[in-house]
Scaffold this motif. Structure first.
Motif, PDB file in Angstrom:
ATOM      1  N   LEU A 170     -11.687 -55.210  -3.072  1.00 30.21           N
ATOM      2  CA  LEU A 170     -11.973 -53.834  -2.781  1.00 30.21           C
ATOM      3  C   LEU A 170     -13.426 -53.436  -3.903  1.00 30.21           C
ATOM      4  CD1 LEU A 170      -8.571 -51.996  -2.750  1.00 30.21           C
ATOM      5  CD2 LEU A 170      -9.946 -52.584  -0.932  1.00 30.21           C
ATOM      6  N   VAL A 171     -13.369 -53.780  -4.998  1.00 29.56           N
ATOM      7  CA  VAL A 171     -14.354 -53.579  -5.788  1.00 29.56           C
ATOM      8  C   VAL A 171     -15.883 -54.315  -5.386  1.00 29.56           C
ATOM      9  CG1 VAL A 171     -15.189 -53.816  -8.339  1.00 29.56           C
ATOM     10  CG2 VAL A 171     -13.052 -52.928  -7.865  1.00 29.56           C
ATOM     11  N   PHE A 172     -15.653 -55.629  -5.145  1.00 29.29           N
ATOM     12  CA  PHE A 172     -16.687 -56.593  -4.787  1.00 29.29           C
ATOM     13  C   PHE A 172     -16.454 -56.921  -3.192  1.00 29.29           C
ATOM     14  CE2 PHE A 172     -16.579 -57.401  -9.427  1.00 29.29           C
ATOM     15  CZ  PHE A 172     -17.880 -57.210  -9.574  1.00 29.29           C
TER      16      PHE A 172
ATOM     17  N   LEU B  89     -21.375 -63.802 -12.884  1.00 25.80           N
ATOM     18  CA  LEU B  89     -22.848 -63.681 -12.278  1.00 25.80           C
ATOM     19  C   LEU B  89     -23.078 -62.083 -11.665  1.00 25.80           C
ATOM     20  CD1 LEU B  89     -22.905 -67.188 -10.705  1.00 25.80           C
ATOM     21  CD2 LEU B  89     -24.450 -66.276 -12.789  1.00 25.80           C
ATOM     22  N   SER B  90     -22.297 -61.679 -10.911  1.00 21.93           N
ATOM     23  CA  SER B  90     -22.141 -60.470 -10.435  1.00 21.93           C
ATOM     24  C   SER B  90     -22.532 -59.429 -11.331  1.00 21.93           C
ATOM     25  CB  SER B  90     -21.130 -60.177  -9.383  1.00 21.93           C
ATOM     26  OG  SER B  90     -20.886 -60.955  -8.399  1.00 21.93           O
TER      27      SER B  90
ATOM     28  N   MET C 272     -16.662 -62.952  -2.170  1.00 17.05           N
ATOM     29  CA  MET C 272     -15.259 -62.185  -2.745  1.00 17.05           C
ATOM     30  C   MET C 272     -14.170 -62.420  -1.544  1.00 17.05           C
ATOM     31  SD  MET C 272     -14.018 -61.266  -5.486  1.00 17.05           S
ATOM     32  CE  MET C 272     -12.442 -61.825  -5.098  1.00 17.05           C
ATOM     33  N   LEU C 273     -14.656 -62.277  -0.234  1.00 16.21           N
ATOM     34  CA  LEU C 273     -13.688 -62.311   0.814  1.00 16.21           C
ATOM     35  C   LEU C 273     -13.246 -63.841   1.061  1.00 16.21           C
ATOM     36  CD1 LEU C 273     -12.292 -61.337   3.544  1.00 16.21           C
ATOM     37  CD2 LEU C 273     -14.528 -61.795   4.722  1.00 16.21           C
ATOM     38  N   ASN C 274     -14.092 -64.717   0.784  1.00 15.39           N
ATOM     39  CA  ASN C 274     -13.839 -66.264   0.756  1.00 15.39           C
ATOM     40  C   ASN C 274     -12.899 -66.605  -0.257  1.00 15.39           C
ATOM     41  OD1 ASN C 274     -15.281 -66.687   2.935  1.00 15.39           O
ATOM     42  ND2 ASN C 274     -17.312 -66.982   1.834  1.00 15.39           N
TER      43      ASN C 274
ATOM     44  N   ASN D 148     -26.032 -58.365  -8.628  1.00 19.45           N
ATOM     45  CA  ASN D 148     -26.132 -58.730  -7.236  1.00 19.45           C
ATOM     46  C   ASN D 148     -24.847 -59.153  -6.934  1.00 19.45           C
ATOM     47  OD1 ASN D 148     -26.632 -59.415  -4.704  1.00 19.45           O
ATOM     48  ND2 ASN D 148     -28.446 -61.156  -5.266  1.00 19.45           N
ATOM     49  N   ARG D 149     -24.158 -58.481  -5.975  1.00 22.81           N
ATOM     50  CA  ARG D 149     -22.876 -58.767  -5.426  1.00 22.81           C
ATOM     51  C   ARG D 149     -22.882 -59.544  -4.245  1.00 22.81           C
ATOM     52  NH1 ARG D 149     -19.977 -53.540  -4.329  1.00 22.81           N
ATOM     53  NH2 ARG D 149     -21.645 -53.290  -3.136  1.00 22.81           N
ATOM     54  N   GLY D 150     -23.845 -59.745  -3.517  1.00 22.59           N
ATOM     55  CA  GLY D 150     -23.961 -60.390  -2.268  1.00 22.59           C
ATOM     56  C   GLY D 150     -23.757 -59.473  -1.176  1.00 22.59           C
TER      57      GLY D 150
END
Length: 191
Positions: free
Chosen positions: A143-145, A59-60, A150-152, A65-67
């Motif tokens: 690191l990329v996102f 989706l990203s 992505m942290l979650n 849209n990465r968030g």
């Protein structure tokens, strides 16, 4: 780039090994739909986490849209390139480690089968080099996102990998007894 990595990772680290395992006549997926905590953790780690991670990456990449970004320094191009380099190293690490395991490779714990204790190659430096590579992959994706979603995913993957390793090491201790205890005394869990 991360979606390409995810596809390569899935193809080489999982599908390729399953095909090799089938040729050697053993169960490559060693977890069930049982009610135990061990089965739940294995399903979450080997099935649901890759699905959620893959969908997020897809989706990203499709939407662009990465968030929301975590911290401004991580939103720099050079940080992303470090992440991409780490992804390549992590993938290579997983493939080499799985090859070193040979017929002993499984996804999960199979109480019905006896496997060899692999202590050579990457296993001379880490008891869990495949999981080190997976952890590297997930950190690289962070690191990329560098976003909250992505942290979650990274936090959940860290929790699951630590639980899965505990289950597998307990199984290896039951299976190989003193030989495994001696191996643990010589070789660290991670690095």
């Amino acid at each position: 780039m991360p979606i390409v990595h995810a596809l390569l990772f899935g193809a080489t680290a999982i599908i390729g090994r399953i095909l090799v395992a089938r040729k050697r006549y053993h169960r490559e997926l060693s977890f069930s739909n049982g009610d135990s905590v061990q089965d739940l953790v294995a399903r979450c780690f080997y099935l649901w986490l890759p699905i959620v991670d893959g969908l997020f990456l897809l989706l990203s990449c499709l939407t662009g849209n990465r968030g929301p970004v975590l911290i401004a320094i991580a939103d720099r191009e050079w940080v992303r390139w470090i992440g991409v380099a780490c992804m390549a190293i992590s993938l290579a690490s997983v493939v080499v480690s799985q090859a070193a395991m040979g017929a002993a490779w499984r996804m999960g714990v199979d109480l019905a089968e006896r496997t060899d204790l692999v202590t050579a190659g990457p296993f001379a430096f880490s008891r869990n080099p495949i999981y080190v590579g997976i952890r590297g992959t997930m950190l690289s994706q962070l690191l990329v996102f560098d976003t909250w979603p992505m942290l979650n995913i990274w936090v959940i993957s860290e929790l699951l990998v630590h639980l899965q390793v505990r289950f597998e090491e307990a199984h290896m201790r039951r299976l190989h007894k003193q030989r495994y205890v001696d191996y643990c005394a010589r070789v660290r869990r991670w690095l």
